[in-house]
Scaffold this active site. Structure first.
Site, PDB file in Angstrom:
ATOM      1  N   ASN A  26       0.840  -1.198   0.000  1.00 56.09           N
ATOM      2  CA  ASN A  26       0.000   0.000   0.000  1.00 56.09           C
ATOM      3  C   ASN A  26       0.871   1.243   0.000  1.00 56.09           C
ATOM      4  OD1 ASN A  26       0.418  -0.711   3.041  1.00 56.09           O
ATOM      5  ND2 ASN A  26      -0.239   1.417   3.078  1.00 56.09           N
ATOM      6  N   CYS A  27       0.299   2.316  -0.543  1.00 60.56           N
ATOM      7  CA  CYS A  27       0.933   3.632  -0.484  1.00 60.56           C
ATOM      8  C   CYS A  27       0.084   4.501   0.448  1.00 60.56           C
ATOM      9  CB  CYS A  27       1.071   4.227  -1.881  1.00 60.56           C
ATOM     10  SG  CYS A  27      -0.500   4.519  -2.711  1.00 60.56           S
ATOM     11  N   MET A  28       0.107   5.807   0.237  1.00 60.45           N
ATOM     12  CA  MET A  28      -0.608   6.703   1.142  1.00 60.45           C
ATOM     13  C   MET A  28      -2.122   6.547   1.055  1.00 60.45           C
ATOM     14  SD  MET A  28       1.571   8.466   2.896  1.00 60.45           S
ATOM     15  CE  MET A  28       0.542   9.811   3.490  1.00 60.45           C
ATOM     16  N   ARG A  30      -3.845   4.018  -1.419  1.00 59.34           N
ATOM     17  CA  ARG A  30      -4.419   2.865  -2.117  1.00 59.34           C
ATOM     18  C   ARG A  30      -3.697   1.568  -1.798  1.00 59.34           C
ATOM     19  NH1 ARG A  30      -3.908   4.494  -8.181  1.00 59.34           N
ATOM     20  NH2 ARG A  30      -4.444   6.503  -7.291  1.00 59.34           N
TER      21      ARG A  30
END
Length: 400
Positions: A26-28, A30
């Protein structure tokens, strides 16, 4: 049951079940979920899940949840997958060194490593690796073209084929164009990874390589184009992403198109010129001198430590975080002196797997795994051999 666990369970089903999920990152904002079969994804069910903002199905399925919640859902989804893997492992009988057993043991080890390495520091390192992984095809392609050009240049200069002098400039342009703008590409990927606009990250990265930088004096020091290189571009773009998000939080909607990019470039650009370029420039020089000193003075001991440490990094995916160091060395010297040493870890996996292939002449299942995984190993992709052969067997991994 918390909201994040409820969402994770719905997503687990809608993504085709645990056996269809390869990895979860995951990123910030999604989730990025690798799946084996995109046809098993129930996109409408994912979209109908509460608090899911958007879904982009595919082999690398992306699900937008927003900051904060995405971290919780990712952790709960990983926990659910780990629980399922343990249940399946407990219910399966062992049958010697069969292909099924090796695959099961390798998957369990991989999952334990993933859980053990799910820490803030290592997750941050993975995000850095996500910035540089998309650049690897260009690094390989342009690097090979540069090598070909070097060979042609030597043939031309040596008098063996003087007619090549008219061809080498073409290869030089193709190989050097990407490296000349590497800071721009790093800036774009970094801004995207940290929730900013890629083009704004590219803008602050372009400041580092702009020829006009030579006219700037900071604290009595005249800056040089390219000073700080990819490390400076990385820091500048990450800063730009945070500045951009801050500016969007207070800028009026009708003026956001004007205010946000202007404020982002102005603040990030000044910070880049006054702080990041001088600091990253010194750090880049230190990396280059340190790597040269290490291999020049520590000899076989340095090679043993670097080569031995590389495979554990590959197991956790953290080996990609070395790409900025390689890129820095390439910027300085035109090549990286570390990669050939580190690559010996992968070469050891190939050697160990070949030895197993000849030792286990009657174990057709293991030999079949090795035959299918060796081509990828020769091309530098070691995970199939690690998780399918050497690591489940134990000693071959240590010997490699």
């Amino acid at each position: 049951m918390t909201d994040s666990r409820h969402i994770a369970e719905r997503l687990l089903t809608a993504l085709g079940g645990p056996d269809n999920i390869v990895d979860v990152e995951n990123c910030m904002t999604r989730l990025r979920i690798g799946v084996r079969d995109s046809g098993r994804i129930d996109a409408p069910a994912i979209s109908d899940t509460d608090k899911v903002l958007a879904v982009m199905p595919g082999l690398n399925c992306q699900i937008v949840l927003g900051p904060g919640l995405v971290d919780k859902v990712a952790n709960d989804l990983k926990a659910a997958l780990a629980s399922t893997a343990k249940t399946l492992s407990a219910g399966q009988p062992r049958s010697g060194n069969s292909a099924e057993e090796l695959a099961s043991v390798g998957a369990a080890i991989k999952q334990r490593n993933s859980d053990r390495n799910n820490t803030p520091v290592k997750n941050a390192l993975r995000r850095i690796s996500n910035i540089f992984v998309p650049l690897i095809p260009a690094l390989i392609g342009c690097g090979l073209i540069a090598g070909i050009n070097g060979t042609l240049t030597n043939l031309s200069a040596g008098g063996g084929a003087p007619w090549l002098a008219g061809i080498t400039p073409l290869f030089a342009v193709m190989s050097s164009g990407f490296f000349g703008l590497l800071s721009v590409f790093v800036g774009m990927n970094a801004a995207k990874e940290f929730g900013g606009t890629p083009i704004l990250g590219g803008v602050v990265g372009a400041i580092i390589v702009a020829p006009a930088v030579a006219n700037v004096t900071v604290f009595g020091q005249v800056l040089a184009p390219g000073q700080g290189g990819v490390l400076g571009a990385l820091g500048a773009a990450i800063l730009a992403a945070y500045v951009e998000r801050w500016a969007r939080s207070w800028a009026p909607d009708v003026l956001a198109l004007i205010i946000v990019p202007t404020v982002t470039i102005l603040i990030s650009g000044l910070a880049t010129l006054f702080f990041l370029m001088p600091i990253a420039g010194r750090l880049s020089v230190f990396i280059g001198e340190g790597a040269t000193w290490l291999l020049g003075n520590a000899g076989i001991g340095a090679g043993f430590i670097l080569g031995g440490a590389f495979l554990p990094l590959v197991m956790t995916g953290l080996h990609q975080t070395l790409t900025p160091i390689h890129a820095t060395l390439i910027e300085q010297n035109g090549y990286t002196i570390l990669l050939p040493v580190l690559a010996m870890g992968g070469a050891g996996q190939i050697g160990a797997s070949i030895a197993i292939y000849f030792r286990l002449r009657r174990n057709t299942s293991v030999r079949k795994i090795i035959k299918s995984a060796l081509p990828a190993g020769f091309l530098g992709v070691g995970e199939p051999l690690i998780y399918g052969v050497t690591l489940p067997l134990g000693r071959p991994f240590l010997m490699a």
